[in-house]
Design a protein around this motif. Structure first.
Motif, PDB file in Angstrom:
ATOM      1  N   ASP A   1     -34.408  -2.588 -64.389  1.00  0.00           N
ATOM      2  CA  ASP A   1     -33.097  -2.120 -64.849  1.00  0.00           C
ATOM      3  C   ASP A   1     -31.994  -2.729 -63.989  1.00  0.00           C
ATOM      4  O   ASP A   1     -32.040  -2.605 -62.762  1.00  0.00           O
ATOM      5  CB  ASP A   1     -33.002  -0.589 -64.727  1.00  0.00           C
ATOM      6  N   PRO A   2     -30.997  -3.375 -64.589  1.00  0.00           N
ATOM      7  CA  PRO A   2     -29.855  -3.858 -63.801  1.00  0.00           C
ATOM      8  C   PRO A   2     -28.970  -2.680 -63.378  1.00  0.00           C
ATOM      9  O   PRO A   2     -29.068  -1.594 -63.952  1.00  0.00           O
ATOM     10  CB  PRO A   2     -29.106  -4.767 -64.783  1.00  0.00           C
ATOM     11  N   ASP A   3     -28.118  -2.912 -62.356  1.00  0.00           N
ATOM     12  CA  ASP A   3     -27.170  -1.864 -61.933  1.00  0.00           C
ATOM     13  C   ASP A   3     -25.900  -1.913 -62.761  1.00  0.00           C
ATOM     14  O   ASP A   3     -25.285  -0.893 -63.031  1.00  0.00           O
ATOM     15  CB  ASP A   3     -26.817  -2.050 -60.448  1.00  0.00           C
ATOM     16  N   LYS A   4     -25.460  -3.114 -63.089  1.00  0.00           N
ATOM     17  CA  LYS A   4     -24.221  -3.282 -63.867  1.00  0.00           C
ATOM     18  C   LYS A   4     -24.401  -4.415 -64.859  1.00  0.00           C
ATOM     19  O   LYS A   4     -25.258  -5.273 -64.683  1.00  0.00           O
ATOM     20  CB  LYS A   4     -23.061  -3.672 -62.934  1.00  0.00           C
ATOM     21  N   GLY A   5     -23.531  -4.432 -65.867  1.00  0.00           N
ATOM     22  CA  GLY A   5     -23.530  -5.535 -66.814  1.00  0.00           C
ATOM     23  C   GLY A   5     -24.259  -5.202 -68.099  1.00  0.00           C
ATOM     24  O   GLY A   5     -24.834  -4.118 -68.250  1.00  0.00           O
ATOM     25  N   SER A   6     -24.219  -6.166 -69.030  1.00  0.00           N
ATOM     26  CA  SER A   6     -24.780  -5.940 -70.359  1.00  0.00           C
ATOM     27  C   SER A   6     -25.752  -7.046 -70.739  1.00  0.00           C
ATOM     28  O   SER A   6     -25.608  -8.193 -70.316  1.00  0.00           O
ATOM     29  CB  SER A   6     -23.658  -5.898 -71.399  1.00  0.00           C
TER      30      SER A   6
ATOM     31  N   GLY B   1     -23.429 -10.767 -60.799  1.00  0.00           N
ATOM     32  CA  GLY B   1     -22.531 -11.024 -61.924  1.00  0.00           C
ATOM     33  C   GLY B   1     -22.966 -12.244 -62.720  1.00  0.00           C
ATOM     34  O   GLY B   1     -22.252 -13.245 -62.792  1.00  0.00           O
ATOM     35  N   VAL B   2     -24.152 -12.169 -63.301  1.00  0.00           N
ATOM     36  CA  VAL B   2     -24.707 -13.317 -64.037  1.00  0.00           C
ATOM     37  C   VAL B   2     -24.256 -13.282 -65.497  1.00  0.00           C
ATOM     38  O   VAL B   2     -24.330 -12.247 -66.161  1.00  0.00           O
ATOM     39  CB  VAL B   2     -26.254 -13.299 -63.968  1.00  0.00           C
ATOM     40  N   ASN B   3     -23.756 -14.416 -65.985  1.00  0.00           N
ATOM     41  CA  ASN B   3     -23.411 -14.585 -67.400  1.00  0.00           C
ATOM     42  C   ASN B   3     -24.286 -15.689 -67.980  1.00  0.00           C
ATOM     43  O   ASN B   3     -24.490 -16.720 -67.349  1.00  0.00           O
ATOM     44  CB  ASN B   3     -21.943 -15.012 -67.561  1.00  0.00           C
ATOM     45  N   LEU B   4     -24.786 -15.450 -69.181  1.00  0.00           N
ATOM     46  CA  LEU B   4     -25.662 -16.444 -69.810  1.00  0.00           C
ATOM     47  C   LEU B   4     -25.638 -16.239 -71.318  1.00  0.00           C
ATOM     48  O   LEU B   4     -25.636 -15.106 -71.796  1.00  0.00           O
ATOM     49  CB  LEU B   4     -27.099 -16.244 -69.289  1.00  0.00           C
ATOM     50  N   GLN B   5     -25.595 -17.338 -72.046  1.00  0.00           N
ATOM     51  CA  GLN B   5     -25.702 -17.243 -73.515  1.00  0.00           C
ATOM     52  C   GLN B   5     -26.756 -18.226 -73.990  1.00  0.00           C
ATOM     53  O   GLN B   5     -26.771 -19.377 -73.566  1.00  0.00           O
ATOM     54  CB  GLN B   5     -24.375 -17.628 -74.169  1.00  0.00           C
ATOM     55  N   LEU B   6     -27.637 -17.768 -74.870  1.00  0.00           N
ATOM     56  CA  LEU B   6     -28.648 -18.655 -75.440  1.00  0.00           C
ATOM     57  C   LEU B   6     -28.437 -18.752 -76.939  1.00  0.00           C
ATOM     58  O   LEU B   6     -28.265 -17.729 -77.604  1.00  0.00           O
ATOM     59  CB  LEU B   6     -30.057 -18.112 -75.171  1.00  0.00           C
ATOM     60  N   LYS B   7     -28.499 -19.974 -77.452  1.00  0.00           N
ATOM     61  CA  LYS B   7     -28.374 -20.180 -78.902  1.00  0.00           C
ATOM     62  C   LYS B   7     -29.758 -20.263 -79.525  1.00  0.00           C
ATOM     63  O   LYS B   7     -30.714 -20.731 -78.907  1.00  0.00           O
ATOM     64  CB  LYS B   7     -27.632 -21.484 -79.178  1.00  0.00           C
ATOM     65  N   GLU B   8     -29.832 -19.863 -80.780  1.00  0.00           N
ATOM     66  CA  GLU B   8     -31.111 -19.884 -81.491  1.00  0.00           C
ATOM     67  C   GLU B   8     -31.708 -21.291 -81.515  1.00  0.00           C
ATOM     68  O   GLU B   8     -30.999 -22.267 -81.751  1.00  0.00           O
ATOM     69  CB  GLU B   8     -30.876 -19.399 -82.921  1.00  0.00           C
ATOM     70  N   GLY B   9     -32.991 -21.380 -81.239  1.00  0.00           N
ATOM     71  CA  GLY B   9     -33.698 -22.656 -81.313  1.00  0.00           C
ATOM     72  C   GLY B   9     -33.454 -23.584 -80.134  1.00  0.00           C
ATOM     73  O   GLY B   9     -33.916 -24.727 -80.134  1.00  0.00           O
ATOM     74  N   GLU B  10     -32.734 -23.083 -79.109  1.00  0.00           N
ATOM     75  CA  GLU B  10     -32.406 -23.926 -77.967  1.00  0.00           C
ATOM     76  C   GLU B  10     -33.356 -23.637 -76.798  1.00  0.00           C
ATOM     77  O   GLU B  10     -33.754 -22.494 -76.594  1.00  0.00           O
ATOM     78  CB  GLU B  10     -30.967 -23.593 -77.552  1.00  0.00           C
ATOM     79  N   ILE B  11     -33.693 -24.685 -76.057  1.00  0.00           N
ATOM     80  CA  ILE B  11     -34.544 -24.524 -74.869  1.00  0.00           C
ATOM     81  C   ILE B  11     -33.678 -24.645 -73.620  1.00  0.00           C
ATOM     82  O   ILE B  11     -33.115 -25.698 -73.340  1.00  0.00           O
ATOM     83  CB  ILE B  11     -35.663 -25.585 -74.827  1.00  0.00           C
TER      84      ILE B  11
ATOM     85  N   VAL C   1     -25.845 -12.393 -71.869  1.00  0.00           N
ATOM     86  CA  VAL C   1     -25.897 -11.608 -70.637  1.00  0.00           C
ATOM     87  C   VAL C   1     -24.484 -11.642 -70.064  1.00  0.00           C
ATOM     88  O   VAL C   1     -23.887 -12.712 -69.952  1.00  0.00           O
ATOM     89  CB  VAL C   1     -26.910 -12.229 -69.636  1.00  0.00           C
ATOM     90  N   GLU C   2     -23.952 -10.468 -69.735  1.00  0.00           N
ATOM     91  CA  GLU C   2     -22.569 -10.403 -69.251  1.00  0.00           C
ATOM     92  C   GLU C   2     -22.474  -9.609 -67.949  1.00  0.00           C
ATOM     93  O   GLU C   2     -22.854  -8.434 -67.911  1.00  0.00           O
ATOM     94  CB  GLU C   2     -21.676  -9.694 -70.294  1.00  0.00           C
ATOM     95  N   GLY C   3     -21.997 -10.279 -66.897  1.00  0.00           N
ATOM     96  CA  GLY C   3     -21.715  -9.601 -65.629  1.00  0.00           C
ATOM     97  C   GLY C   3     -22.882  -8.824 -65.052  1.00  0.00           C
ATOM     98  O   GLY C   3     -22.704  -7.727 -64.515  1.00  0.00           O
ATOM     99  N   LEU C   4     -24.078  -9.420 -65.139  1.00  0.00           N
ATOM    100  CA  LEU C   4     -25.273  -8.680 -64.715  1.00  0.00           C
ATOM    101  C   LEU C   4     -25.379  -8.615 -63.187  1.00  0.00           C
ATOM    102  O   LEU C   4     -25.316  -9.633 -62.508  1.00  0.00           O
ATOM    103  CB  LEU C   4     -26.530  -9.335 -65.297  1.00  0.00           C
ATOM    104  N   GLU C   5     -25.556  -7.395 -62.674  1.00  0.00           N
ATOM    105  CA  GLU C   5     -25.700  -7.198 -61.229  1.00  0.00           C
ATOM    106  C   GLU C   5     -26.945  -6.370 -60.954  1.00  0.00           C
ATOM    107  O   GLU C   5     -27.248  -5.441 -61.677  1.00  0.00           O
ATOM    108  CB  GLU C   5     -24.481  -6.453 -60.657  1.00  0.00           C
ATOM    109  N   LYS C   6     -27.646  -6.762 -59.865  1.00  0.00           N
ATOM    110  CA  LYS C   6     -28.820  -5.986 -59.433  1.00  0.00           C
ATOM    111  C   LYS C   6     -28.909  -6.034 -57.920  1.00  0.00           C
ATOM    112  O   LYS C   6     -28.847  -7.110 -57.316  1.00  0.00           O
ATOM    113  CB  LYS C   6     -30.099  -6.587 -60.048  1.00  0.00           C
ATOM    114  N   ASN C   7     -29.044  -4.869 -57.312  1.00  0.00           N
ATOM    115  CA  ASN C   7     -29.275  -4.799 -55.863  1.00  0.00           C
ATOM    116  C   ASN C   7     -30.631  -4.165 -55.620  1.00  0.00           C
ATOM    117  O   ASN C   7     -31.001  -3.212 -56.297  1.00  0.00           O
ATOM    118  CB  ASN C   7     -28.226  -3.910 -55.183  1.00  0.00           C
ATOM    119  N   PHE C   8     -31.364  -4.717 -54.647  1.00  0.00           N
ATOM    120  CA  PHE C   8     -32.543  -4.009 -54.121  1.00  0.00           C
ATOM    121  C   PHE C   8     -32.134  -3.533 -52.738  1.00  0.00           C
ATOM    122  O   PHE C   8     -32.083  -4.331 -51.802  1.00  0.00           O
ATOM    123  CB  PHE C   8     -33.757  -4.942 -54.040  1.00  0.00           C
ATOM    124  N   GLY C   9     -31.771  -2.278 -52.587  1.00  0.00           N
ATOM    125  CA  GLY C   9     -31.218  -1.787 -51.328  1.00  0.00           C
ATOM    126  C   GLY C   9     -29.942  -2.551 -51.012  1.00  0.00           C
ATOM    127  O   GLY C   9     -29.042  -2.621 -51.849  1.00  0.00           O
TER     128      GLY C   9
END
Ligand SMILES: Nc1ncnc2c1ncn2[C@@H]1O[C@H](COP(=O)(O)OP(=O)(O)OP(=O)(O)O)[C@@H](O)[C@H]1O
Ligand SMILES: [Mg+2]
Length: 228
Positions: free
Chosen positions: A52-57, A19-29, A4-12
């Motif tokens: 749907d987010p407003d920005k980011g990937s 701007g949330v960044n997150l990486q998950l590896k296989e088999g990891e909790i 997850v890269e630079g995720l942004e979401k606004n409700f109004g």
């Protein structure tokens, strides 16, 4: 597995993800904790394509679910979402269907499996979950922990690579949370599943997690609070 890269979401005017960044590896909790309203469920819904987010990937196994805030085509989205399972806090079981039918419904309708093959797989899953003797019961005849396991079974029937849980223990007696923790660990080890969990329950969180991240006011702190 998941990026997850630079995720942004606004409700109004409410900036829920900043701007949330997150990486998950296989088999990891990975466990995410944090105060109410911090944006945890919204993040999980974005990863599952429900919001749907407003920005980011969001990139799953190298494929974009969202690229710079733009959703992938419906066809790609359906393919990508087959790799992700979500277990809701309230279980959302179909009340008019037996345990077996709850588990075979999506594989038959979405994956087009025959009744025989879907039931054979469901029986394997129910044995794995220790629930085979309940296969013909209805959700109203089950305990909270049993319902939770059926909800997990329903997600597993789609054979996801990533499984997400929103507050998996909030409807359970404290005595049952250990049972759910053991089951989730078994998923990661025996089925090499990647697991993302949101919880308020720190005892459960530290028991189950390979690492714990905290989220507050739309910001995910990428420094581990806890690492096994
Ligand atoms: N569909 C929506 N429309 C408008 N606002 C929303 C919507 N969904 C969530 N919000 C707002 O976004 C913020 C974050 O909500 P979210 O459910 O992601 O928090 P959370 O961290 O999961 O909280 P909790 O721990 O209480 O479950 C809240 O202020 C909430 O009111
Ligand atoms: Mg929430």
């Amino acid at each position: 597995m998941l990026k997850v890269e630079g995720l942004e979401k606004n409700f109004g005017k409410n900036k829920v993800l900043k701007g949330v960044n997150l990486q998950l590896k296989e088999g990891e909790i990975t466990v995410i904790v944090g105060p109410s309203g911090g944006g945890k469920t919204t993040l999980l819904r974005c990863i599952n394509g429900l919001t749907d987010p407003d920005k980011g990937s969001i990139i799953i196994n190298g494929k974009y679910l969202y690229k710079d805030g733009v959703a992938s085509s419906k066809k790609d989205e359906i393919e990508i979402r087959k790799d992700i399972g979500l277990v809701f806090q309230s279980f959302n079981l179909f009340p008019h269907m037996s345990v077996l039918e709850n588990i075979t419904e999506a594989p038959r309708v979405v994956l087009g499996l025959s009744k025989e093959i879907a039931e054979k797989k469901a029986v394997e899953i129910l044995s794995f979950l220790g629930l085979l003797d309940k296969k013909d019961n209805y959700p109203c005849e089950l305990s909270g922990g049993q319902k939770q396991r059926v909800a997990i079974g329903r997600a597993l029937a789609m054979e996801p690579k990533l499984i997400c849980f929103d507050e998996p223990t909030s409807a359970l007696d404290p005595g049952l949370t250990g049972e759910v923790a053991n089951l989730i660990k078994k998923l990661a080890v025996e089925k090499s599943m990647t697991v993302l969990i949101i919880t308020h329950d720190m005892t459960f969180g530290t028991n189950v997690a390979d690492r714990i991240l905290s989220m507050d006011k739309g910001i995910l702190n990428e420094e581990h609070m806890y690492m096994k």
